[in-house]
Design a protein around this motif. Structure first.
Motif, PDB file in Angstrom:
ATOM      1  N   ARG A 382       0.845  -1.190   0.000  1.00  0.00           N
ATOM      2  CA  ARG A 382       0.000   0.000   0.000  1.00  0.00           C
ATOM      3  C   ARG A 382       0.883   1.244   0.000  1.00  0.00           C
ATOM      4  NH1 ARG A 382      -2.672  -3.938  -0.413  1.00  0.00           N
ATOM      5  NH2 ARG A 382      -4.620  -4.497   0.684  1.00  0.00           N
ATOM      6  N   CYS A 384       0.513   5.087   1.112  1.00  0.00           N
ATOM      7  CA  CYS A 384      -0.411   5.829   1.971  1.00  0.00           C
ATOM      8  C   CYS A 384       0.142   7.211   2.302  1.00  0.00           C
ATOM      9  CB  CYS A 384      -0.639   5.071   3.281  1.00  0.00           C
ATOM     10  SG  CYS A 384      -0.891   3.295   3.113  1.00  0.00           S
ATOM     11  N   TYR A 394      -5.296   5.386   1.986  1.00  0.00           N
ATOM     12  CA  TYR A 394      -4.550   4.706   0.935  1.00  0.00           C
ATOM     13  C   TYR A 394      -4.596   5.577  -0.314  1.00  0.00           C
ATOM     14  CZ  TYR A 394      -5.393   0.407   3.679  1.00  0.00           C
ATOM     15  OH  TYR A 394      -5.460  -0.533   4.656  1.00  0.00           O
ATOM     16  N   ILE A 397      -2.987   0.745  -4.138  1.00  0.00           N
ATOM     17  CA  ILE A 397      -3.127  -0.576  -3.524  1.00  0.00           C
ATOM     18  C   ILE A 397      -2.664  -1.645  -4.505  1.00  0.00           C
ATOM     19  CG2 ILE A 397      -4.775  -2.286  -2.665  1.00  0.00           C
ATOM     20  CD1 ILE A 397      -6.578   0.029  -1.838  1.00  0.00           C
ATOM     21  N   GLN A 404      -3.936  -0.859  -8.154  1.00  0.00           N
ATOM     22  CA  GLN A 404      -5.023   0.072  -8.460  1.00  0.00           C
ATOM     23  C   GLN A 404      -4.866   1.324  -7.612  1.00  0.00           C
ATOM     24  OE1 GLN A 404      -8.032  -2.564  -7.085  1.00  0.00           O
ATOM     25  NE2 GLN A 404      -8.424  -3.480  -9.089  1.00  0.00           N
ATOM     26  N   ASP A 406      -6.597   4.037  -5.205  1.00  0.00           N
ATOM     27  CA  ASP A 406      -7.754   4.098  -4.323  1.00  0.00           C
ATOM     28  C   ASP A 406      -8.392   5.478  -4.441  1.00  0.00           C
ATOM     29  OD1 ASP A 406      -9.161   4.700  -1.676  1.00  0.00           O
ATOM     30  OD2 ASP A 406      -8.781   2.553  -1.533  1.00  0.00           O
ATOM     31  N   GLU A 407      -9.688   5.517  -4.622  1.00  0.00           N
ATOM     32  CA  GLU A 407     -10.392   6.785  -4.821  1.00  0.00           C
ATOM     33  C   GLU A 407     -11.164   7.226  -3.579  1.00  0.00           C
ATOM     34  OE1 GLU A 407     -10.174   8.639  -7.566  1.00  0.00           O
ATOM     35  OE2 GLU A 407      -8.797   7.198  -8.473  1.00  0.00           O
ATOM     36  N   GLY A 408     -10.951   6.557  -2.459  1.00  0.00           N
ATOM     37  CA  GLY A 408     -11.700   6.889  -1.255  1.00  0.00           C
ATOM     38  C   GLY A 408     -11.472   8.302  -0.756  1.00  0.00           C
ATOM     39  N   ASN A 425      -2.645  12.411  -6.807  1.00  0.00           N
ATOM     40  CA  ASN A 425      -3.412  11.418  -7.553  1.00  0.00           C
ATOM     41  C   ASN A 425      -3.031  11.424  -9.030  1.00  0.00           C
ATOM     42  OD1 ASN A 425      -5.760   9.472  -7.603  1.00  0.00           O
ATOM     43  ND2 ASN A 425      -6.508  10.991  -9.057  1.00  0.00           N
ATOM     44  N   THR A 441     -12.869   1.068  -3.351  1.00  0.00           N
ATOM     45  CA  THR A 441     -12.646   2.219  -2.487  1.00  0.00           C
ATOM     46  C   THR A 441     -12.342   1.738  -1.081  1.00  0.00           C
ATOM     47  OG1 THR A 441     -14.098   3.641  -3.770  1.00  0.00           O
ATOM     48  CG2 THR A 441     -13.710   4.270  -1.485  1.00  0.00           C
ATOM     49  N   MET A 442     -11.226   2.227  -0.533  1.00  0.00           N
ATOM     50  CA  MET A 442     -10.838   1.849   0.823  1.00  0.00           C
ATOM     51  C   MET A 442     -10.267   3.061   1.520  1.00  0.00           C
ATOM     52  SD  MET A 442      -8.937  -1.770   0.043  1.00  0.00           S
ATOM     53  CE  MET A 442      -8.699  -2.128   1.761  1.00  0.00           C
ATOM     54  N   THR A 443     -10.495   3.180   2.806  1.00  0.00           N
ATOM     55  CA  THR A 443      -9.881   4.251   3.583  1.00  0.00           C
ATOM     56  C   THR A 443      -9.342   3.680   4.870  1.00  0.00           C
ATOM     57  OG1 THR A 443     -11.993   4.800   4.624  1.00  0.00           O
ATOM     58  CG2 THR A 443     -11.367   6.067   2.672  1.00  0.00           C
TER      59      THR A 443
END
Length: 447
Positions: A382, A384, A394, A397, A404, A406-408, A425, A441-443
């Motif tokens: 990751r 971050c 993140y 990932i 990929q 992450d768009e969170g 980004n 999506t992950m945060t």
């Protein structure tokens, strides 16, 4: 921003034939282990990023910092020209890995570690009158300055509580000052300036001068508050306190109890306060016992409610999360949303994320994080960023070998309108190897 020598990922180099570690960032001198040496590299006016000299400390045209276990000879002019004697060996190492490779013993943490003082501690760096100084356990204060040649010069010592000036204190104070002179910020004016400028968070609004820095250092028995003017000829001070007495005098009251007799008691220790509530609550009908929780610490507030529910044979139905953040935590999160305030960004890469051998690699720049992320061969990693030390997300990932973005962050109020994150980004879209165009999506939680 300066980095911690024990946490940084360095480049393996040789400087004048001496094995060493290199970083583009400034190293926080307080984190340099005892028996190790840090030197700054200076770039030219034509190309500030290309090192041309090595010096004890560099303010202008800083081009990197060297960490070595062997001292580098610096001529009396205060600098040494590199002349092509800085060789990069193509390997990335932490301090611990460098020690393993060189057969060195990984150094123990420094005996004396300073930190920036908080705003509410500002009064401790000044004399406050005999009565207040006695209450706080102020032993006395030491005055010094750097002469026009930049040399550390002792001025005077003034007693406040002479009965606290034991032989043990005098021995410790002598060792402290001598250590800071030999290996720390009191070596000379240049070292003091470098240390102060690397710790802008220590800058205080002094009642007399705007260019004052406040540092606090604690030992087992004493607390030292150092007020530094990093200018030749100006007085600086070290106030010494009995640690136990200072803590008792300055600890916030977290709760109060009272009885029908009129007796009222205040507590600063959560454990003692909770024990008193637990012991006295069953006798409330006869003693008139009352309690008041004054802290916003969620754990203490919940613990008091737990005692009350337990007395009636019930379990507290409210989880810790229901008791919320502290006021300080809530303010920090709100400040992180404010685009008009300055912010800090700590980039890091998690190698072997949630797997055996998981490791965190910190970086002072996004570029360093991207390069390291791309260079890792693991299938779980990751990239971050932590903003203002309170909120983390993140940015990229890799899961099962597929990468990929992450768009969170777009839905997180602390990051959605942040131009630094928006720019990051875009850079990640161009800079991350093997990138897929979409992903989950992950945060990662903040406070």
């Amino acid at each position: 921003m300066s980095v911690n020598a024990r946490e940084e990922d360095f480049e393996y180099v040789e400087l004048f034939g001496i094995p060493a570690l290199f970083t583009n960032s400034r190293i926080d001198r307080a984190t340099v282990p005892e028996g190790w040496y840090a030197y700054d590299l200076r770039g030219s006016d034509y190309d500030p990023g290309e090192p041309v000299t090595v010096e004890p400390n560099v303010t202008v045209n800083h081009a990197g910092t060297i960490l070595t276990h062997e001292p580098v000879t610096i001529p009396k002019e205060g600098f040494r020209r590199l002349k092509g004697r800085l060789d990069f060996l193509g390997e990335s190492l932490t301090l611990e890995e460098f020690c393993d490779e060189r057969g060195l013993i990984y150094p123990e943490p420094n005996k004396y570690q300073m930190c920036a003082a908080s705003e509410d501690e500002g009064a401790l760096f000044f004399s406050q009158g005999a009565e207040k100084d006695a209450e706080l356990g102020c032993i006395g204060h030491f005055r010094f300055y750097f002469d026009q040649g930049g040399r550390f010069t002792v001025s005077s010592w003034d007693d406040h509580r002479p009965e606290l000036k034991t032989q043990a204190f005098k021995d410790e104070f002598d060792e402290l000052v001598n250590t800071l002179r030999e290996k720390g910020m009191l070596g000379d004016l240049s070292a003091a300036r470098s240390f102060c400028y690397e710790h802008e968070d220590a800058k205080m609004v002094d009642r007399y001068r705007p260019d004052t820095y406040a540092f606090k250092l604690e030992t087992d028995a004493h607390t030292y508050c150092m007020r530094v003017f990093p200018n030749g000829g100006d007085y600086s001070y070290i106030y010494a306190y009995d640690k136990a007495q200072l803590q008792q005098a300055t600890a916030p009251i977290i709760g109060k109890v009272s009885f029908a007799s009129g007796e009222t008691l205040a507590y600063t220790d959560p454990a003692i306060f909770l024990q008193v509530v637990k012991n006295e609550l069953p006798y409330k009908p006869t003693s008139g016992f009352q309690y008041e929780v004054l802290t916003d610490d969620p754990q203490v507030r919940k613990a008091v409610d737990d005692i009350l529910y337990d007395m009636f044979g019930e379990e507290n139905p409210r989880p810790l999360e229901d008791y919320g953040l502290t006021e300080k935590g809530r303010k920090a999160l709100l400040d992180a949303e404010n685009p008009d305030l300055p912010h800090t960004y700590d980039w890091f890469v998690m190698e072997n994320f949630c797997c055996k051998g998981e490791k965190r690699h910190g970086f002072s720049s996004l570029t360093g994080a991207i390069d390291h992320f791309n260079g890792l061969g693991c299938t779980e990693k990751r990239l971050c960023v932590t903003k203002d030390a309170v909120s983390t997300i993140y940015m990229a990932i890799t899961h099962d070998g597929e990468t990929q973005l992450d768009e969170g962050w777009r839905e997180n109020p602390r990051f959605a309108q942040d131009s630094v994150i928006q720019e990051a980004n875009v850079r990640l879209q161009l800079g991350i190897a093997g990138l897929e165009q979409s992903g989950p999506t992950m945060t990662l939680g903040g406070m």
